[in-house]
Design an enzyme around this catalytic site. Structure first.
Site, mmCIF file in Angstrom:
data_model
loop_
_atom_site.group_PDB
_atom_site.id
_atom_site.type_symbol
_atom_site.label_atom_id
_atom_site.label_comp_id
_atom_site.label_asym_id
_atom_site.label_seq_id
_atom_site.Cartn_x
_atom_site.Cartn_y
_atom_site.Cartn_z
ATOM 1 N NE ARG A 136 0.494 -11.450 0.761
ATOM 2 C CZ ARG A 136 1.251 -10.367 0.993
ATOM 3 N NH1 ARG A 136 0.744 -9.150 0.810
ATOM 4 N NH2 ARG A 136 2.504 -10.491 1.381
ATOM 5 C CB ALA A 163 -4.636 -3.797 -0.839
ATOM 6 N NE ARG A 219 8.434 -5.361 5.857
ATOM 7 C CZ ARG A 219 8.062 -5.850 7.044
ATOM 8 N NH1 ARG A 219 8.115 -5.082 8.109
ATOM 9 N NH2 ARG A 219 7.635 -7.092 7.157
ATOM 10 C CB CYS A 247 -0.909 0.012 1.227
ATOM 11 S SG CYS A 247 -2.239 -1.197 1.150
ATOM 12 C CD GLN A 307 -3.381 -7.778 -2.049
ATOM 13 O OE1 GLN A 307 -3.369 -6.683 -1.465
ATOM 14 N NE2 GLN A 307 -2.698 -8.823 -1.624
ATOM 15 C CE1 TYR A 337 -6.902 -4.081 5.965
ATOM 16 C CE2 TYR A 337 -5.393 -5.451 4.700
ATOM 17 C CZ TYR A 337 -5.635 -4.327 5.482
ATOM 18 O OH TYR A 337 -4.613 -3.460 5.782
#
Length: 368
Positions: A230, A57, A326, A25, A100, A182
């Site tokens: 996922r 997302a 990351r 994100c 996604q 989520y």
């Protein structure tokens, strides 16, 4: 050639290597429309050397955004902006680009992490949130509306519409977001789903709505393009989703025709005690799903930043694909550098070849 940098078929899509840039994100959209930040962010990743890049997302309806700054795919302006980004990328890169699709459920209507990461106030444009049960993620967050059958129908239709838009925009792949606490996780986990109808209780009931969403996507997304999912391997809280339920979900999605299974964890319960994020700390979940569904493409993720570690995971058969996030933000050329570390060609774009490691004085010699 290392196994990490060997091709892998993911349904109808053949990736040039097993390195995947996971969705991350950016909280930088305006009204769901990607902005110049996304242009440079995705353009940079498209020449990163990875076999696949997956866009963050992206909300399938306005109520499904995590924050007001999320990307979306529920209207023409959003679709057109993504289409332009992909059209531009295709002038300089053939790296497959996926998106996604998700719905935040009870974790919606919050501010971006650097803006406080808290529930929005009424004067900040807060909106109604939805979940399996009318229980907030945190005491000071919005209490969601327990979804009715009509709400479920609306959300299924929103996922299907977003998938059609993703296809028209030129995406090569869609990843269904059923992780990180989520909406779909909220149904799957007994810690957040306390319904007493046929969408709550045992695992078969808790999985009913998520599998309905998954089937809706499978029905509308072209078979000529790849489709993945996922989902969580653990809530990291006692009494959460069980590993046998995770492997059963993976099998069901594989049987449904999903081309890969992407295993992650956490994010569903605020009090979760997640162990130190050591390299590969989530690998056990990918390994379990791979063992239970050996024919499936399984993707591992979670602080996998060492090329030798990534190579060992795929070489041992614990997973087929390695997702990095990351590490790619820290070093957008991670895949190029990993290839060199594993003895493969760096694979730089021709415009950048003169910066290749083989041209650096003393590189590869003792002490260099």
């Amino acid at each position: 050639m290392s196994l990490l940098f060997s091709p892998r078929a993911v349904g109808p899509l053949t990736l040039k290597n097993r390195v995947v840039i996971a969705p991350m994100c950016q909280y930088s959209a305006i009204d769901g429309v990607p902005q110049p930040w996304h242009v440079q962010h995705l353009g940079k990743l498209a020449i990163s050397g990875a076999g696949l890049v997956i866009v963050e997302a992206t909300g399938v309806e306005a109520a499904g955004r995590i924050t007001p700054d999320d990307t979306g795919l529920w209207n023409d302006a959003q679709e057109a902006a993504f289409a332009q980004i992909i059209t531009d990328i295709r002038t300089y890169s053939d790296t497959p680009i996926g998106v996604q699709l998700g719905h935040a459920g009870r974790k919606a209507s919050t501010s971006a992490p650097w803006k406080g990461g808290r529930a929005l106030g009424a004067d900040e444009g807060a909106w109604e949130t939805f979940s399996a049960s009318a229980e907030p993620f945190k005491d000071d967050w919005h209490t969601p509306t327990a979804m009715t059958q009509g709400d479920m129908d609306r959300v299924v239709a929103a996922f299907e519409d977003a998938a059609r838009r993703a296809d028209r925009a030129g995406f090569d792949l869609v990843e269904l977001h059923a992780a990180h606490g989520y909406l779909l996780t909220q149904f799957l986990s007994p810690l957040s789903n306390h319904r007493t109808d046929n969408f709550g209780g045992g695992f078969e009931n808790r999985a009913r709505f998520p599998l309905r969403v998954a089937q809706g996507l499978r029905d509308v997304w072209p078979r000529a393009k790849a489709l993945g999912v996922r989902f969580n391997g653990s809530d990291w809280v006692e009494g959460g989703i069980a590993l046998d339920e995770v492997t059963a979900l993976g099998q069901a999605l594989h049987d449904m025709g999903y081309d890969y299974l992407h295993l992650t964890s956490g994010g569903n319960v605020a009090r979760a005690d997640i162990p130190g994020a050591e390299p590969g700390y989530q690998l056990r979940f990918a390994q379990a799903v791979k063992a239970a569904t050996p024919d499936a493409n399984v993707m591992a993720v979670g602080m996998i930043f060492d090329p030798q570690k990534a190579e060992g995971i795929v070489a041992s058969g614990q997973a087929d694909l390695i997702a990095i996030a990351r590490a790619a933000l820290d070093d957008p050329n991670w895949a190029h550098h990993a290839a060199v570390a594993l003895g493969d060609d760096e694979g730089l774009p021709p415009q950048y070849e003169r910066a290749g490691k083989k041209y650096w004085p003393g590189y590869g010699k003792a002490g260099a």
